[in-house]
Design a protein around this motif. Structure first.
Motif, mmCIF file in Angstrom:
data_model
loop_
_atom_site.group_PDB
_atom_site.id
_atom_site.type_symbol
_atom_site.label_atom_id
_atom_site.label_comp_id
_atom_site.label_asym_id
_atom_site.label_seq_id
_atom_site.Cartn_x
_atom_site.Cartn_y
_atom_site.Cartn_z
ATOM 1 N N ARG A 193 -4.111 6.631 -3.655
ATOM 2 C CA ARG A 193 -3.971 5.199 -2.660
ATOM 3 C C ARG A 193 -3.404 3.967 -2.950
ATOM 4 N NH1 ARG A 193 -8.129 2.157 0.427
ATOM 5 N NH2 ARG A 193 -7.072 0.777 1.979
ATOM 6 N N HIS A 238 -4.503 6.744 2.881
ATOM 7 C CA HIS A 238 -4.735 5.940 2.737
ATOM 8 C C HIS A 238 -6.908 6.361 2.207
ATOM 9 C CE1 HIS A 238 -7.344 2.393 4.348
ATOM 10 N NE2 HIS A 238 -8.210 3.074 4.540
ATOM 11 N N ASP A 239 -6.849 7.996 2.294
ATOM 12 C CA ASP A 239 -7.826 8.640 1.669
ATOM 13 C C ASP A 239 -7.839 9.119 0.291
ATOM 14 O OD1 ASP A 239 -6.642 10.394 2.046
ATOM 15 O OD2 ASP A 239 -7.568 11.842 3.023
ATOM 16 N N PRO A 292 -8.063 5.710 -5.622
ATOM 17 C CA PRO A 292 -8.002 4.225 -5.188
ATOM 18 C C PRO A 292 -7.588 3.852 -6.410
ATOM 19 C CG PRO A 292 -10.465 4.092 -5.197
ATOM 20 C CD PRO A 292 -9.621 5.725 -4.843
ATOM 21 N N ALA A 324 1.529 8.291 -6.282
ATOM 22 C CA ALA A 324 0.940 8.595 -4.452
ATOM 23 C C ALA A 324 1.614 9.766 -5.119
ATOM 24 C CB ALA A 324 2.031 7.491 -3.767
ATOM 25 N N SER A 378 0.690 -1.244 -0.035
ATOM 26 C CA SER A 378 -0.049 0.012 0.035
ATOM 27 C C SER A 378 0.976 1.559 0.171
ATOM 28 C CB SER A 378 -0.618 0.147 1.451
ATOM 29 O OG SER A 378 -1.570 0.608 1.581
#
Length: 298
Positions: free
Chosen positions: A53, A22-23, A26, A48, A18
């Protein structure tokens, strides 16, 4: 920050890298055979930094990913790969994502894009329409193309299975060299990914994959409903960018796949790039992902 996480998804405990907030928006990227998540190390960092994410899973049979039950068939068929990707999205509660991949990972991304387009914002696919037409798998190709498939025919035999079991690094290192003739990777780069081939299910999954695609072995009954839908060679309607490398040692080019993309579509060729597109051309791959997302938003 890059982290390795695990989550139960479908029949697997999926290990994945990952990268990014996180927010963030995607983005799920799938590696091919015989590679692993390190194919996206540089491209994921670029994405990123652009707010993504990025989720990069180890496919079934690779790295720390494991089957939850010893009774689950060690299938490498395309329907299983598509089901794994959808199950991962469900487990991570990702309703909709930009999908990308090449080879096996691209096949999974194409399947989800074709059958569950509401789950896909945009698609980036190496080798274009990557859904196998198993019904026509025994139709011969030109001799030069058939020669590049030697490893597939080798894996049809028990001699090939034993060779892969005995020294998978030897075979896979050769494939890296043959498929990406201009990519001067070093042994450290190869070994960083090669440890993923030590997965206890690697050989079974790989052998099944290359036998099933020719109709030589049955598939997993649990994903037969997906395989049945793929017989129709469903079109891909989501915004998509397809990519070839012009020195790909196993793929002769896929510009003729354009008719399978019924939505917004662009085909690109990465110059002096082979089969492992995101690792050989990480900046170009990341740009394609960003452009595909912009295409979907325009």
């Amino acid at each position: 920050m890059v982290t390795i996480q695990k989550i139960k998804a479908g029949v697997l405990e999926v290990a994945f890298r990952s990268v990014g907030p996180h927010d963030g928006w995607p983005c799920i990227l799938g590696h091919g055979f015989p590679y692993d998540v390190h194919a996206y190390d540089q491209a994921a960092d670029i994405l990123a930094k652009n707010g993504a994410r990025v989720i990069v899973p180890y496919l079934r049979g690779y790295g720390p990913t494991r089957f939850l039950s010893r009774d689950t068939p060690r299938s490498g068929e395309q329907a299983a790969l598509g089901a794994d990707l959808l199950a991962l999205m469900d487990a991570l509660r990702i309703e909709r994502a930009v999908l990308g991949g090449y080879d096996w990972g691209g096949r999974a991304a194409c399947i989800v894009s074709a059958l569950w387009p509401d789950r896909v914002q945009a698609l980036v696919t190496g080798n274009s329409y990557n859904i196998q037409n198993i019904a026509k798998s025994w139709e011969p190709a030109p001799a030069a193309e058939e020669a590049t498939f030697w490893y597939q025919y080798f894996f049809h035999s028990e001699r090939g299975r034993r060779a892969l079991q005995r020294d998978r690094r030897d075979i896979n290192r050769l494939l890296w060299k043959m498929w990406s003739p201009t990519w001067n990777f070093d042994e450290e780069t190869f070994e960083r990914s090669a440890v993923s081939f030590d997965n206890p299910d690697f050989v079974d999954v790989v052998i099944h994959s290359y036998r099933h695609r020719y109709g030589l072995v049955p598939g997993d009954p649990a994903v037969a409903h997906i395989e049945t839908q793929l017989v129709a060679q469903p079109p891909i309607s989501v915004p998509a960018i397809s990519i070839d490398g012009d020195v790909d040692g196993v793929n002769a080019g896929t510009a003729d796949h354009a008719g399978k993309f019924t939505g917004k579509h662009e085909h690109r060729v990465f110059r002096q790039a082979g089969h492992n597109l995101p690792q050989e051309r990480p900046e170009d791959w990341a740009v394609a992902v960003l452009d595909a997302r912009n295409m979907a938003q325009s």
